[in-house]
Design an enzyme around this catalytic site. Sequence first.
Site, PDB file in Angstrom:
ATOM      1  N   TRP A 192      68.103  46.499  45.194  1.00  0.00           N
ATOM      2  CA  TRP A 192      67.202  47.226  46.087  1.00  0.00           C
ATOM      3  C   TRP A 192      65.987  47.677  45.275  1.00  0.00           C
ATOM      4  O   TRP A 192      66.114  48.361  44.256  1.00  0.00           O
ATOM      5  CB  TRP A 192      67.884  48.450  46.682  1.00  0.00           C
ATOM      6  N   ALA A 194      28.546  41.963  46.316  1.00  0.00           N
ATOM      7  CA  ALA A 194      28.380  41.721  47.750  1.00  0.00           C
ATOM      8  C   ALA A 194      27.254  40.737  48.022  1.00  0.00           C
ATOM      9  O   ALA A 194      27.383  39.836  48.858  1.00  0.00           O
ATOM     10  CB  ALA A 194      28.125  43.044  48.475  1.00  0.00           C
ATOM     11  N   VAL A 225      12.810  46.804  45.287  1.00  0.00           N
ATOM     12  CA  VAL A 225      12.443  46.997  46.692  1.00  0.00           C
ATOM     13  C   VAL A 225      12.236  48.481  46.953  1.00  0.00           C
ATOM     14  O   VAL A 225      13.098  49.303  46.638  1.00  0.00           O
ATOM     15  CB  VAL A 225      13.517  46.423  47.626  1.00  0.00           C
ATOM     16  N   CYS A 229      33.650  46.100  36.542  1.00  0.00           N
ATOM     17  CA  CYS A 229      34.942  46.699  36.187  1.00  0.00           C
ATOM     18  C   CYS A 229      35.419  46.283  34.800  1.00  0.00           C
ATOM     19  O   CYS A 229      36.314  46.914  34.235  1.00  0.00           O
ATOM     20  CB  CYS A 229      35.998  46.329  37.225  1.00  0.00           C
ATOM     21  N   ASN A 282      33.126  42.353  47.505  1.00  0.00           N
ATOM     22  CA  ASN A 282      33.192  40.901  47.638  1.00  0.00           C
ATOM     23  C   ASN A 282      33.621  40.480  49.045  1.00  0.00           C
ATOM     24  O   ASN A 282      33.072  39.531  49.615  1.00  0.00           O
ATOM     25  CB  ASN A 282      34.144  40.324  46.591  1.00  0.00           C
ATOM     26  N   GLU A 286      16.872  40.991  42.943  1.00  0.00           N
ATOM     27  CA  GLU A 286      17.729  41.791  42.065  1.00  0.00           C
ATOM     28  C   GLU A 286      16.859  42.681  41.183  1.00  0.00           C
ATOM     29  O   GLU A 286      15.920  42.205  40.536  1.00  0.00           O
ATOM     30  CB  GLU A 286      18.608  40.887  41.211  1.00  0.00           C
TER      31      GLU A 286
END
Length: 442
Positions: free
Chosen positions: A432, A11, A80, A42, A303, A32
């Site tokens: 189908w 993010a 932080v 992942c 993301n 970071e």
Amino acid sequence: MKYVIIGGVAAGMSAAMEIKRTDDAAEITVLERGEDYSYGQCGLPYVINGLVPSTKDVIARTVETFREKYSIDARIYTNVTKVDPQNHQVIGFHLDSNQSFTLKYDRLLIATGADPILPEWPGIDLEGIHTLKTLQDTDGLMTELTEEIKHVTIVGAGYIGLEVAESFRSIGKEVTLIQRGDQLAKIFDEDMSKLIEKEALYHQIDIKLVEEVTGFSGKERVEAVITNKSTYSTDLVLLSAGVKPNTDFLKSSGIQMNKEGAIRVNAYMESSIPNVYAAGDCATHYHMIKQVDDYIPLGTTANKQGRIAGANMAGNAITFKGIVGTSIIKFFDLDLGRTGITETEAKRLNIPYQIETREDTNQAGYYPGAKTLTIKLIFHQKTSQLLGGQIIGRKGVDKRIDVLATALFNKMTIQQLQDLDLAYAPPFNSVWDPIQKISRKT
């Protein structure tokens, strides 16, 4: 404009890049906690069995790339500890020097992700007990994964638990999988989970259901896992008991959070505090089917939310439409896909529903190589609007889950699935599609 972003993975860096595209004069600082930026968590289970050769292969962009190519002040080892919205400040310390810092911002994004849940079990600090979140976690695990390690115990049977179980078995390790609940993969209904359990047993995974870990024993290194039912000898432990938002440092900030500790955000990724945004695994995710702010931490959502947060921070107003709860994992020879809500969730939400379940093949039955798909669809009893779908099979799961996810996004009824113009040729489908055949039964 001074932008500060806490968190440099999915993010956070999606937001940073969107800010760069939108605001030419942006001053962007990213803080970071670790040493790596923009990597695919992942992919880490597949490093274990060598399908992905190295943790370096899951890095999308290095910290040097962000600094040199994009002129982003990308910092590492910065922890932080506090956000002060009144004074527009971020406070913390450098992990490598222990020196404190205070940083001013005009707009702040919190993208700190989620951390593994680590209960205070006796012996949890013994050597040989691992989590799988960072590149360092994976490298540390791989260093220990020698021929002397014969048996691995995995605690938790969610996404990561199942994926690493497959990886360990594929390199010849004996695997015990301990799950507190009464089924594997609780994101599926119990009847679908039985297919997953059958596959696990076929590959000789020792499954322990309805069993809780209470501690670990050993001298310096773990030698056994202790549960409320028994004690199991083991050489290595992988903890995969879930994650929690990394937001403890915000408790004095006044930022509103839900019961899980995820930051409440609106469609613009704004928190309850002006000029403070949040995105990814530390934030809430609006669920279009449940129509509530949910918490389903996934890389795809991180993301998307990061990009939207970055755009709004830089003045380009766009909204996050929400999620429908889509996910897929590979488990040995099975693909496990789901989207929307399950029957279990429909009951919990008091939604009147019906279900249709069908076994079919992924392609024309007469064409060589056809594989069985087990499909379960959930739809509203009164309106027939599609609510969710689960598909398990050996081929063609991903295609149909994406069709169902698109149908959910567009609020289609189960009957409207019949009208979709889906691709057909004998190697890929029947005339189908199986999900259309189900809709014809309703």
